[in-house]
Write an enzyme that holds these catalytic residues in place. Structure first.
Site, PDB file in Angstrom:
ATOM      1  N   PRO A 283       0.816  -1.220   0.000  1.00  0.00           N
ATOM      2  CA  PRO A 283       0.000   0.000   0.000  1.00  0.00           C
ATOM      3  C   PRO A 283       0.849   1.270   0.000  1.00  0.00           C
ATOM      4  O   PRO A 283       0.344   2.357  -0.243  1.00  0.00           O
ATOM      5  CB  PRO A 283      -0.847  -0.109   1.265  1.00  0.00           C
ATOM      6  CG  PRO A 283      -0.416  -1.319   1.982  1.00  0.00           C
ATOM      7  CD  PRO A 283       0.547  -2.079   1.142  1.00  0.00           C
TER       8      PRO A 283
ATOM      9  N   GLU B 142       1.901  -7.261   8.460  1.00  0.00           N
ATOM     10  CA  GLU B 142       2.045  -5.814   8.600  1.00  0.00           C
ATOM     11  C   GLU B 142       3.115  -5.254   7.673  1.00  0.00           C
ATOM     12  O   GLU B 142       3.409  -4.067   7.694  1.00  0.00           O
ATOM     13  CB  GLU B 142       2.369  -5.450  10.054  1.00  0.00           C
ATOM     14  CG  GLU B 142       1.303  -5.882  11.045  1.00  0.00           C
ATOM     15  CD  GLU B 142      -0.085  -5.348  10.688  1.00  0.00           C
ATOM     16  OE1 GLU B 142      -0.210  -4.145  10.452  1.00  0.00           O
ATOM     17  OE2 GLU B 142      -1.032  -6.160  10.636  1.00  0.00           O
TER      18      GLU B 142
ATOM     19  N   ARG C 224      -3.605  -7.719 -20.568  1.00  0.00           N
ATOM     20  CA  ARG C 224      -4.520  -7.310 -21.632  1.00  0.00           C
ATOM     21  C   ARG C 224      -3.925  -6.260 -22.578  1.00  0.00           C
ATOM     22  O   ARG C 224      -4.496  -5.984 -23.626  1.00  0.00           O
ATOM     23  CB  ARG C 224      -5.872  -6.864 -21.069  1.00  0.00           C
ATOM     24  CG  ARG C 224      -5.824  -5.621 -20.243  1.00  0.00           C
ATOM     25  CD  ARG C 224      -7.179  -5.321 -19.594  1.00  0.00           C
ATOM     26  NE  ARG C 224      -8.183  -4.872 -20.556  1.00  0.00           N
ATOM     27  CZ  ARG C 224      -8.137  -3.709 -21.204  1.00  0.00           C
ATOM     28  NH1 ARG C 224      -7.126  -2.892 -21.004  1.00  0.00           N
ATOM     29  NH2 ARG C 224      -9.083  -3.377 -22.042  1.00  0.00           N
TER      30      ARG C 224
ATOM     31  N   ASP D 121     -10.213   1.859 -24.612  1.00  0.00           N
ATOM     32  CA  ASP D 121     -10.750   1.811 -23.257  1.00  0.00           C
ATOM     33  C   ASP D 121     -10.811   3.140 -22.558  1.00  0.00           C
ATOM     34  O   ASP D 121     -10.116   4.059 -22.914  1.00  0.00           O
ATOM     35  CB  ASP D 121      -9.814   1.022 -22.327  1.00  0.00           C
ATOM     36  CG  ASP D 121      -9.589  -0.339 -22.794  1.00  0.00           C
ATOM     37  OD1 ASP D 121     -10.510  -0.914 -23.350  1.00  0.00           O
ATOM     38  OD2 ASP D 121      -8.464  -0.815 -22.600  1.00  0.00           O
TER      39      ASP D 121
HETATM   40 CL1  6GU Z   1      -0.340  -3.745  -3.134  1.00  0.00          CL
HETATM   41  N1  6GU Z   1      -1.218  -4.401  -0.761  1.00  0.00           N
HETATM   42  C1  6GU Z   1      -2.043  -4.273   0.288  1.00  0.00           C
HETATM   43  N2  6GU Z   1      -1.873  -5.069   1.347  1.00  0.00           N
HETATM   44  N3  6GU Z   1      -3.027  -3.387   0.344  1.00  0.00           N
HETATM   45  C2  6GU Z   1      -3.179  -2.616  -0.729  1.00  0.00           C
HETATM   46  C3  6GU Z   1      -2.361  -2.687  -1.857  1.00  0.00           C
HETATM   47  C4  6GU Z   1      -1.365  -3.614  -1.834  1.00  0.00           C
HETATM   48  N4  6GU Z   1      -2.770  -1.777  -2.746  1.00  0.00           N
HETATM   49  C5  6GU Z   1      -3.795  -1.157  -2.184  1.00  0.00           C
HETATM   50  N5  6GU Z   1      -4.055  -1.645  -0.972  1.00  0.00           N
END
Ligand code: 6GU
Length: 245
Positions: A88, A115, A152, A167
């Site tokens: 994230p 984590e 794709r 798209d």
């Molecule tokens: Cl790549 N991993 C996690 N755990 N949560 C996320 C993510 C990735 N992308 C958005 N939320």
């Protein structure tokens, strides 16, 4: 194109990658997806892959050694690959990122869990990718999103229509409304222009609808879209009239 995926949960990938377009692309050899279980690279009787964070705190951290050994094994002999960590904290995935990734012959995708991963894993990572501003339980679903979006873009994967050119996002705008039969459904009819056979009028209508939709729903995309003078004129007209869509 080859995707090597390093994960604690390879089973999460099987069904999504067997179905539909991706399944067919794999059968036809247009893409190859190799799944590697991080646990296979862990040592000891229990093959432990996670541990407590130094300094304390909640949750578990993925140990560096199994991931590093996995990467080494994957890269051995064929070192030309882009190594991606799903997290994230990464760069948000956008169509331009997808297009860039699709130019690589080989992507190695590491799926983080718990984590997070030990910071030292980042020494072998070329880039970090997130799929949006929300938190998933792990990188697996995010990696599937990357594989789908990148696959794709590869010539032949969508068939010979080259549909990926048209798209949403490929031109920086959302897509125009689409209709199929029947001509009238639940009291709503298909816009006349689409039945007219006038290809120029249809193209113009679609461009206008794409601009309208994007302006209404995703004004943030408009500034980045690179609009023509004609687009700008249409947009000014839309802004002048208070549309309802
Ligand atoms: Cl790549 N991993 C996690 N755990 N949560 C996320 C993510 C990735 N992308 C958005 N939320």
């Amino acid at each position: 194109m080859i995707f090597d995926i390093l994960t604690l949960f390879p089973e999460m990938f099987r069904s999504p990658l067997e179905e539909s377009i991706l399944g067919k692309a794999r059968e036809e050899g247009k893409i190859t997806i190799n799944l590697f279980n991080i646990r296979d690279y862990a040592e000891g009787k229990h093959r432990v892959t996670d541990d407590y964070p130094y300094g304390g705190g909640k949750g578990m951290i993925m140990k560096p050694e199994p991931i590093m050994r996995g990467i080494e094994a994957i890269l051995a002999g064929k070192p030309v690959a882009r190594v991606i960590l799903m997290t994230p904290q990464g760069d948000p995935l956008r169509q331009e990122v997808v297009r860039r990734l699709a130019r690589h012959a080989r992507l190695v995708i590491i799926c983080g869990r718990y984590e997070g991963v030990d910071e030292r894993v980042r020494a072998v990572v070329d880039e970090e990718i997130s799929i949006g501003d929300y938190v998933l339980t792990g990188g697996e679903l995010a990696a599937l999103v990357v594989v789908d979006a990148v696959a794709r873009m590869i010539p032949g994967v969508l068939g010979d229509e080259g549909a990926s050119e048209d798209d949403s996002f490929s031109q920086g705008l959302l897509e125009y409304p689409q209709y199929t039969r029947p001509r009238e459904f639940a009291g709503r009819t298909v816009p006349e222009v689409l039945l007219s056979g006038d290809h120029q009028a249809i193209e113009q209508w679609r461009r206008e609808e794409a601009l309208r939709r994007t302006w209404k729903r995703r004004p943030d995309l408009i500034s980045r879209a690179g609009l023509s003078d004609e687009d700008q004129r249409i947009l000014d007209k839309l802004k002048g009239s208070s549309g309802t869509d």
